[in-house]
Enzyme design. Sequence first.
Site, short mmCIF file in Angstrom:
data_model
loop_
_atom_site.label_atom_id
_atom_site.label_comp_id
_atom_site.label_asym_id
_atom_site.label_seq_id
_atom_site.Cartn_x
_atom_site.Cartn_y
_atom_site.Cartn_z
N VAL A 16 -87.22 -45.34 20.45
CA VAL A 16 -85.80 -45.35 20.82
C VAL A 16 -84.93 -45.16 19.58
O VAL A 16 -83.91 -44.47 19.62
CB VAL A 16 -85.45 -46.64 21.59
CG1 VAL A 16 -83.95 -46.73 21.86
CG2 VAL A 16 -86.21 -46.67 22.93
N SER A 41 -91.32 -51.31 6.44
CA SER A 41 -90.65 -50.04 6.19
C SER A 41 -89.53 -50.15 5.17
O SER A 41 -89.17 -49.16 4.52
CB SER A 41 -90.06 -49.50 7.50
OG SER A 41 -91.09 -49.25 8.43
N ARG A 111 -80.00 -59.48 27.98
CA ARG A 111 -79.36 -58.79 29.10
C ARG A 111 -78.83 -59.73 30.17
O ARG A 111 -77.79 -59.48 30.78
CB ARG A 111 -80.36 -57.83 29.76
CG ARG A 111 -80.51 -56.54 29.02
CD ARG A 111 -81.50 -55.63 29.76
NE ARG A 111 -81.99 -54.61 28.84
CZ ARG A 111 -83.20 -54.08 28.90
NH1 ARG A 111 -84.05 -54.49 29.82
NH2 ARG A 111 -83.55 -53.15 28.05
N CYS A 150 -84.87 -49.16 31.21
CA CYS A 150 -84.91 -47.73 31.51
C CYS A 150 -85.23 -47.43 32.97
O CYS A 150 -84.88 -46.38 33.49
CB CYS A 150 -85.92 -47.04 30.60
SG CYS A 150 -87.56 -47.77 30.62
N LYS A 206 -87.30 -57.44 35.86
CA LYS A 206 -86.10 -56.90 35.21
C LYS A 206 -85.30 -56.04 36.18
O LYS A 206 -84.07 -56.17 36.27
CB LYS A 206 -86.48 -56.05 33.99
CG LYS A 206 -86.99 -56.84 32.80
CD LYS A 206 -87.35 -55.87 31.66
CE LYS A 206 -88.17 -56.56 30.59
NZ LYS A 206 -88.71 -55.57 29.62
N HIS A 250 -88.38 -41.05 34.23
CA HIS A 250 -88.88 -41.98 35.25
C HIS A 250 -88.48 -41.46 36.63
O HIS A 250 -87.31 -41.20 36.89
CB HIS A 250 -88.26 -43.37 35.06
CG HIS A 250 -88.75 -44.10 33.84
ND1 HIS A 250 -89.75 -43.65 33.02
CD2 HIS A 250 -88.36 -45.31 33.32
CE1 HIS A 250 -89.96 -44.54 32.06
NE2 HIS A 250 -89.13 -45.53 32.21
#
Lengths: 358, 358, 358, 358
Positions: A16, A41, A111, A150, A206, A250
């Site tokens: 993402v 990283s 969320r 998603c 979800k 999807h």
Amino acid sequence: MTNKIPVGILGATGTVGQRFIQLLHDHPWFEITWLAASDRSAGKSYSEAAKWNLAMPLPPKIAAMKVAPSAPESATPKLVFAALDATAAQQIEPAFAAAGHAVVSNSSAFRMAEDVPLVIPEVNGDHLPIIKTQSWYKKNGGFMVTNPNCSAIGLVLALAPLHRRFGIDKIFVATMQAISGAGYPGVPSMDILGNVIPYIAKEEDKMEAESRKLLGSLKESSPAGNGPTIAPADLTLSAHCNRVAVEDGHTESVSIKLRKPAQAEDIITAWNEFSCLPQKLKLPTAPEQPVIYESAPDRPQPRLDRDRGRGMSAVVGRLRPCNIFDWKFTVLSHNTIRGAAGAAVLNGELLKAQGYLS
Amino acid sequence: MTNKIPVGILGATGTVGQRFIQLLHDHPWFEITWLAASDRSAGKSYSEAAKWNLAMPLPPKIAAMKVAPSAPESATPKLVFAALDATAAQQIEPAFAAAGHAVVSNSSAFRMAEDVPLVIPEVNGDHLPIIKTQSWYKKNGGFMVTNPNCSAIGLVLALAPLHRRFGIDKIFVATMQAISGAGYPGVPSMDILGNVIPYIAKEEDKMEAESRKLLGSLKESSPAGNGPTIAPADLTLSAHCNRVAVEDGHTESVSIKLRKPAQAEDIITAWNEFSCLPQKLKLPTAPEQPVIYESAPDRPQPRLDRDRGRGMSAVVGRLRPCNIFDWKFTVLSHNTIRGAAGAAVLNGELLKAQGYLS
Amino acid sequence: MTNKIPVGILGATGTVGQRFIQLLHDHPWFEITWLAASDRSAGKSYSEAAKWNLAMPLPPKIAAMKVAPSAPESATPKLVFAALDATAAQQIEPAFAAAGHAVVSNSSAFRMAEDVPLVIPEVNGDHLPIIKTQSWYKKNGGFMVTNPNCSAIGLVLALAPLHRRFGIDKIFVATMQAISGAGYPGVPSMDILGNVIPYIAKEEDKMEAESRKLLGSLKESSPAGNGPTIAPADLTLSAHCNRVAVEDGHTESVSIKLRKPAQAEDIITAWNEFSCLPQKLKLPTAPEQPVIYESAPDRPQPRLDRDRGRGMSAVVGRLRPCNIFDWKFTVLSHNTIRGAAGAAVLNGELLKAQGYLS
Amino acid sequence: MTNKIPVGILGATGTVGQRFIQLLHDHPWFEITWLAASDRSAGKSYSEAAKWNLAMPLPPKIAAMKVAPSAPESATPKLVFAALDATAAQQIEPAFAAAGHAVVSNSSAFRMAEDVPLVIPEVNGDHLPIIKTQSWYKKNGGFMVTNPNCSAIGLVLALAPLHRRFGIDKIFVATMQAISGAGYPGVPSMDILGNVIPYIAKEEDKMEAESRKLLGSLKESSPAGNGPTIAPADLTLSAHCNRVAVEDGHTESVSIKLRKPAQAEDIITAWNEFSCLPQKLKLPTAPEQPVIYESAPDRPQPRLDRDRGRGMSAVVGRLRPCNIFDWKFTVLSHNTIRGAAGAAVLNGELLKAQGYLS
């Protein structure tokens, strides 16, 4: 130097995160000035740190940027897009909000938090005011906004225009979700090549919870209250989530029961006419048509339809009567654009347009 | 020479025809003595006429057999398995029944005909007596028996034990069907590689109609009547049919509403204990366990589970509560074995065991 | 209790370890009595420790076995099959040989060691005597034998009969290798679905070096020498290794230059007549025909041909003139059976038949 | 009305025909005014006649155009792009040239004809003058130009800069070709899902013959001669052609023997600096860089690299020594853009720029 608004990306090296770079590197309003990833990283150049996995070549300017650690001290932009997994988000995102950042998150961690808006700008852009109930916001203007899962986002885009006009009572949905939804390395090829996996951890819960919040309504604060809240929509959803061998997009088989009767043409009109705040405000990432109805009997299909509206439109098809509920249809949306990075970028644009970033 | 019963195959060169050969070439009761295909193939050896497409090498004896035209004059065996498409079946199968053959058909052409049994031996083997109401049977002993659509058969195997114990009222099902269900050449690779096709012509109607007939019950003839008939089950099914990039094995997401309450353990017990006529009669193609419950959270999967019971078992998993109906689960079955050729061979075996072939 | 020879498996939970269980759990000579895996798995039951990934259901007896740590103290069987990655093998395999075990390894760690036989029983079973030059063997009878890389084994099976009759001078080979060759989780689905990866780390070097050793010859010890040695074959191989979206079965495009001229029929005869030690000794895992020539123009194909000879035959096809070298052909073999676990089991059987285990 | 040059498309409904529409519908020089297809399609609107199979939605203007029969009488544009199969092209293309059309063909029917240029503009744009030796051209200005096979074109783009600088003597190439190369419906999904087909009819011969013509040189006419001719290059190519489960993009493993020694950096420089006539003339479809070298060890890959240069660049990688010839590398190009429709459009642009259309 440009006059663009500087933005940062948390979790910039993942699936993402890369989509964020694709959508933001040439954005008319925003300019990427800060990229962060895990400690492994941090300190490397982006091209060393990330295994770039998109067909668009990595922009040289981004390739040369140094990856910062995921800590607010290192971040200069107020606006930060976050592509973290839920566990990392749980710790990192509040730290950024507390430090005064506007965190536009794609993770599931917050969320369902009561004071965090879960927003699809076309559907419930009017939920943003609950930002003002966040303690961070009150202290220093920092806050958090999220976009849905998603698999919920395409479905809710298709449901919203019908919910407004006819009311939705019940929804059955069975998903066929793309592998990119699981990130990278994500789904092992030995598990999915020539196969279906009828299970995605936590995904069904979800979809069920997020849909009710997204289609819910903003309730003004009571005199004694703490500010506005979201009343979830009064509907029931039952989800079956499956993984299939598709790269992006999807696909979902849906049956719905409406509260008011509707003819097929009413429904198709509701979809095609659905045009909302992001379209009116001409937000740069908003698709011209958020929901497109395709009349060919075998559409939508991920390979052919996921890039409609530059990946930001949900495509609906196969509307036909259901002999248990009222109507059956298929909906498709691009899971890493409309379903993730594009969703967050559109949220960021809406925040800017409505003055939350100043 | 053997003492086996000679059998023929109509449509022997296609995908299902090849599965018939695989299942019958070494069968303990039956021996393939006649193979027929379209006029284009007739007169050639089988190996010239067919593009053999199975991992099992083509048996040399079959390879050398001459392909006959699809006409009853050329056929010697009484028992003929038919793997014709619906259009061809419409004409050819009645001609064979009229000529005195026992036609065990896999086609959809006559499945819903009132006097033709639509049979899954484990589910409704007791429907066979309506054979005796067929005019052909009365004349010369010829008759026709069919098996259901490949997408209905796995589902109904999973439903039958629950229907017996608890009664089923409503069913939602969304399928993810393998490419082999469309025959050969069938689905173009450009349509399905990395893609989903949310449409299979007529499939949803077949699932809805066939399920009710399969789960229906035999009604004795009234005194004035023409013989026994089938009363369809009083249940409603809503199907969403999709094609996915899987070679063999149809996966189905199912929600059911029962007439009597049942706990998860009751349902799992009903599945695991389901053992019927074919098991009692020890029919050679009958699986030991027609329905197998797998408790791992991500099963059943086509690649791992389609060959259970030599491709004749339906595998069920992910039983969990449905927040609209009562229960949700996933069912998988091998679409060209249990869902087609194996279904017909098992029907042939049941006919033999119950004396319809003498 | 049986009279079978007890055997152990190192690395029992991985992709190749699971194939070992498939091939050994019902073996006429061997019986699995010991399973080991990494410390993370040790102490658990096998079914808890492994994500079983084969279509054959996990045998209940194996499921219940306790996983041991990968240390020789814990192992009772003399004969141990090893499915370790090269890094783990580097340490663990010598420890087992030093403790007196017969280690039949599938790893690359010691394949090119001077005193370790690298063996395909049909090709160079006569290389086993160099076992006796191993210091472990001299001390306590422990030793190590290896099989080649999964991409070398099919190729060398096809080359060996030609090398014997005509001599091979040069070989070009381009591989299209299955994902199972990379183990589990192995290749991420996002990397390979609808894609080709033109790179497999170290694979090309392995193919080049191992082929020369496999096709080399045993040189008797000089009077002053340390025992027999292997003289590598005088040939040159250039390999291009690619990963493709195939579950099992490596396909290879080959061009060869021979030392003596040969007609197509000579070559096909050499392949079809190739029958060797394992066939003469009737080793249980030996295929009846180690190399099968398929004359259809579009064969061999992984889906149709990988299971020939229960996955132990190499299938060759498309023999045609090369306009640079002499001949071109395609060869296919099952990479986790003939190319890994089956190769090792056959080595174990040869060791038993030739008295190395007593 | 525009001032654009009107163009027609023969075979407009097929896979390559659709790519022609994609590349030409918004072209700065050309405007589609005529579409033809088989008799079955003629008379219908394009949207009725074609099963549109690209992610780009069918442009409404094209959708509404009437499909003409494939006969020169019905065609008004001088310039006609042809996407016919070889059998149809054999008859139809000469009829159009004879009627005065400039036929820019993608078919194999006339590629090797002595007076027909087989052209990749970057490689041998200087071969166009042999058009003037065509009898049609002499009569009425009609003529025919072709582009190579989709598997030859990427390879030759990679070879051309090396051939110019160092001379190429011998080439081994093994291809892994995408399914779209076989058109639609083309490859049945049952043949290619999880599989490799090591055979593409006639493809190897085409690669071998076409490469020599493409890399050949224009010979001026002798005084007594009929005009200029093409002398094929003095090189030998041996090809192995395979089909893999990739939607678009042919990947090829290549070994080459040079006539003059070259270091890796010389070769990479030759590729990256390769810039030719189409780039100098700024032809609209010409990629900025016709050959791109990617240094990452696992590139090029079809999913990530086929769209470089809007599908018109060949991407090369993995340059490394060959232990039989001099160098090994991998080349990738988009088979229906650079390998088919884009190749022809670029030929059309070159014809325009060089005055052949007036």
